[in-house]
Design a protein around this motif. Structure first.
Motif, PDB file in Angstrom:
ATOM      1  N   ARG A 287      -7.376  52.480  60.843  1.00  0.00           N
ATOM      2  CA  ARG A 287      -6.062  51.924  60.480  1.00  0.00           C
ATOM      3  C   ARG A 287      -4.927  52.902  60.795  1.00  0.00           C
ATOM      4  NH1 ARG A 287      -5.224  47.743  57.689  1.00  0.00           N
ATOM      5  NH2 ARG A 287      -7.374  47.786  56.932  1.00  0.00           N
ATOM      6  N   VAL A 288      -3.942  52.423  61.537  1.00  0.00           N
ATOM      7  CA  VAL A 288      -2.749  53.204  61.846  1.00  0.00           C
ATOM      8  C   VAL A 288      -1.626  52.781  60.907  1.00  0.00           C
ATOM      9  CG1 VAL A 288      -0.914  53.552  63.558  1.00  0.00           C
ATOM     10  CG2 VAL A 288      -3.311  53.653  64.255  1.00  0.00           C
ATOM     11  N   MET A 289      -1.030  53.750  60.226  1.00  0.00           N
ATOM     12  CA  MET A 289       0.126  53.502  59.377  1.00  0.00           C
ATOM     13  C   MET A 289       1.391  53.664  60.205  1.00  0.00           C
ATOM     14  SD  MET A 289      -1.435  52.788  56.628  1.00  0.00           S
ATOM     15  CE  MET A 289       0.103  52.495  55.732  1.00  0.00           C
ATOM     16  N   MET A 290       2.355  52.779  59.973  1.00  0.00           N
ATOM     17  CA  MET A 290       3.565  52.791  60.803  1.00  0.00           C
ATOM     18  C   MET A 290       4.752  52.249  60.026  1.00  0.00           C
ATOM     19  SD  MET A 290       2.536  49.501  63.171  1.00  0.00           S
ATOM     20  CE  MET A 290       0.787  49.893  63.064  1.00  0.00           C
ATOM     21  N   LEU A 433       6.808  49.263  55.697  1.00  0.00           N
ATOM     22  CA  LEU A 433       5.591  50.022  55.983  1.00  0.00           C
ATOM     23  C   LEU A 433       4.456  49.052  56.261  1.00  0.00           C
ATOM     24  CD1 LEU A 433       4.213  52.937  55.838  1.00  0.00           C
ATOM     25  CD2 LEU A 433       3.466  52.222  53.551  1.00  0.00           C
ATOM     26  N   LEU A 434       3.653  49.365  57.285  1.00  0.00           N
ATOM     27  CA  LEU A 434       2.514  48.513  57.630  1.00  0.00           C
ATOM     28  C   LEU A 434       1.351  49.383  58.073  1.00  0.00           C
ATOM     29  CD1 LEU A 434       1.463  45.575  58.166  1.00  0.00           C
ATOM     30  CD2 LEU A 434       2.210  45.886  60.533  1.00  0.00           C
ATOM     31  N   GLY A 435       0.140  48.981  57.701  1.00  0.00           N
ATOM     32  CA  GLY A 435      -1.070  49.606  58.217  1.00  0.00           C
ATOM     33  C   GLY A 435      -1.834  48.577  59.030  1.00  0.00           C
ATOM     34  N   PRO A 508       4.862  55.091  64.665  1.00  0.00           N
ATOM     35  CA  PRO A 508       3.495  55.376  64.201  1.00  0.00           C
ATOM     36  C   PRO A 508       3.475  56.669  63.410  1.00  0.00           C
ATOM     37  CG  PRO A 508       3.712  55.876  66.540  1.00  0.00           C
ATOM     38  CD  PRO A 508       5.005  55.258  66.117  1.00  0.00           C
ATOM     39  N   LEU A 509       2.721  56.682  62.317  1.00  0.00           N
ATOM     40  CA  LEU A 509       2.694  57.843  61.432  1.00  0.00           C
ATOM     41  C   LEU A 509       1.361  58.575  61.502  1.00  0.00           C
ATOM     42  CD1 LEU A 509       4.442  56.198  58.331  1.00  0.00           C
ATOM     43  CD2 LEU A 509       5.484  57.672  60.077  1.00  0.00           C
TER      44      LEU A 509
END
Length: 540
Positions: A287-290, A433-435, A508-509
């Protein structure tokens, strides 16, 4: 006391498996709040922070729902422990010959649903029609499909608009429902905004039958005696309890009231690793947090003024203002990996030549804002969940502080995830915020859902809440979906990546960590999608 970073505690991230030993004892108040008896060798009890908001497999395209329902429903294919595709309700599949493109799937015989009904190709057709319908949250999965045809009771064809080599892997979470049971109970179509019979009731072909459901309190699963596959688990009952409080979840695990929690609060990992009888499993999720922006509105939700995020320079300034290393150090305890794309390096189609993040550069951010005409800053709404991702609210609060340092004011609102998704779908945000974890483990997946121009007719961009749109991305996506030459396909994905990076479609975080707490005597198998698969659990 200051706790050590996870990166220090776990020097070898590849090992992922913890040492053990001592934390706090559970208080009687917490124990009585849980109302749980001690687990037996036959009963397995587990807890997570997010209770599924529905039990309808076509009404929600989210990990809490799909991960839980993988224990009750099944798809035509499924993923094994290493995330490889393997047969499930389909025993094999092959590309179609002749003028049409698509796939023929040969179905498993002698399979029954939990109510005793026979599984046939007609149930697959019905499930496709339901899962691809206008009210389904899963309709984007079937964007390449133009038709589905029953050949016989155990053979079915999926016709696609072009060759689609990734199609079998793209439907691993497409769960099959019994036509008669579903329609007789008034749920021929899924409901995302209202309750259907299928919201609270299930009838799958999976390894477990749901025998009790109390939303937000407790859900009970028991083995399905008529399951077609070999049984690997050793449990006679699984009891799931959502626990939002970190302290309560930890106390329940230590006291033996639950056998497994997900996630372990990061700040407690090092201490929990020293608790007798407890293991902590640490891994890296796909999972990419962004951070996402409002791209398709001329005014801000917060105050109705002109939307600065329409200017790429402003979005780029936000990117330069976010110090991911500081978030990792101070909030995530050294447990995360910064990312530059919408997929992690382990995913198929990752663009290795574009792996560098934009640098943390607050001075550069201020200069970009001034160049865009916002030298005095501006205010906007920022919404985040507070119970969906690890430390989600804390991360968002840190982002607020970092943006304030470059002169822009984020008015933060946090909320439970059950309220969060409706807020996003109603465009009640300026930034969010979204993952995202790609269900296909392929870069095409987030491109289709997050970067493609939203188009209900084509079933594209269904999670592109901000409305980002780029004609070149839209042109390349169907090419990527049908390309069989891996080198050519990677070049196409590289170009798409370059487009969304340069446009700062998202910021992207980092990739979210997997942090599972489990008591001794329990063996389970984490996957990089962070789905918990009950049929792999053994209890001594």
């Amino acid at each position: 006391m200051t706790l050590p970073f996870l990166s220090d505690v776990i020097a070898d991230r590849g090992a992922r498996r913890s040492r053990r030993l001592g934390l706090l004892a559970a208080t009687s108040a917490i124990a009585s709040a849980l109302l749980l008896a001690p687990a037996s060798a036959e009963t397995f009890r587990w807890a997570t922070t997010s209770d599924p908001n529905t039990l309808d497999p076509h009404a929600a395209n989210s990990a809490p729902v799909l991960g839980f329902l993988n224990n009750v429903y099944e798809g035509l294919v499924r993923r094994d422990r290493s995330m490889m595709i393997e047969p499930a309700l389909a025993v094999s599949w092959e590309p179609l010959d002749g003028d049409e493109t698509g796939w023929r799937l040969f179905l498993r015989e002698w399979v029954t649903f939990h109510n005793g009904a026979e599984f046939t190709a007609d149930d697959v057709l019905f499930s496709y029609e339901r899962a691809s319908g206008e009210t389904a949250d899963t309709r984007s999965w079937f964007a390449p499909v133009t038709d589905v045809r029953v050949v016989d009771d155990f053979t079915i064809d999926f016709i696609t608009s072009a060759p689609n080599p990734i199609f079998p892997g793209s439907i691993a979470n497409f769960m099959i429902m019994d036509r008669d049971w579903t329609t007789e109970n008034g749920a021929a179509t899924p409901a995302t905004d209202e309750e259907r019979y299928t919201t609270l009731n299930t009838n799958g072909t999976g390894a477990f039958v749901m025998t009790n459901r109390q939303p937000g309190v407790r859900t009970v699963l028991e083995p399905f005696d008529g399951w077609w596959d070999e049984v690997e688990h050793t449990i006679t009952q699984g009891i799931y309890t959502p626990i939002q409080s970190d302290a309560t979840a930890l106390a329940a695990l230590i006291a033996g009231d639950v056998d497994f929690i997900n996630p372990v609060p990061i700040q407690n990992v090092a201490r929990l690793q020293e608790t007798a009888g407890i293991d902590v499993i640490v891994g890296e999720e796909a999972r990419v947090m962004m951070l996402g922006f409002k791209h398709d509105a001329d005014t801000l939700v917060l105050n109705g003024e002109a939307n600065p995020f329409l200017d790429e320079r402003v979005r780029r300034a936000v990117y330069h203002a976010i110090n991911v290393d500081a978030i990792n150090t101070t909030i995530m305890r050294g447990s995360v990996e910064p990312v530059s794309q919408l997929v992690t390096p382990e995913m198929r189609g990752f663009s290795s030549s574009l792996s560098d993040r934009f640098e943390y550069n607050p001075d550069g951010a201020r200069a970009l804002l001034a160049e865009a005409g916002y030298e005095d800053g501006f205010s906007f709404s920022f919404v985040c969940p507070n119970d969906r991702y690890i430390n989600d609210a804390a991360v968002c609060q840190a982002v607020v502080g970092m943006l304030a340092q470059v002169g822009i004011t984020a008015e933060l609102t946090t909320m439970p995830v059950a309220n969060y998704w409706p807020e996003l779908r109603e465009d009640a945000f300026d930034m969010y915020l979204l993952g995202w974890s790609p269900g296909t483990f392929d870069h095409e997946h987030p491109v289709r859902f997050l970067v493609s121009t939203p188009n209900e007719e084509l079933r594209l961009g269904s999670w592109n809440f901000g409305g980002f749109s780029n004609a070149r991305v839209d042109e390349l996506l169907p090419v990527v979906q049908s390309e069989v030459d891996e080198v050519a396909r990677q070049a196409q994905l590289d170009e798409i990546t370059q487009v969304y990076q340069n446009a700062v479609a998202y910021v992207p975080l980092y990739s979210q960590p997997i942090l599972w707490g489990v008591r001794d005597g329990v063996e389970l198998s984490p996957r990089s999608d962070n789905f918990f698969i009950l049929r792999w659990v053994t209890v001594e």
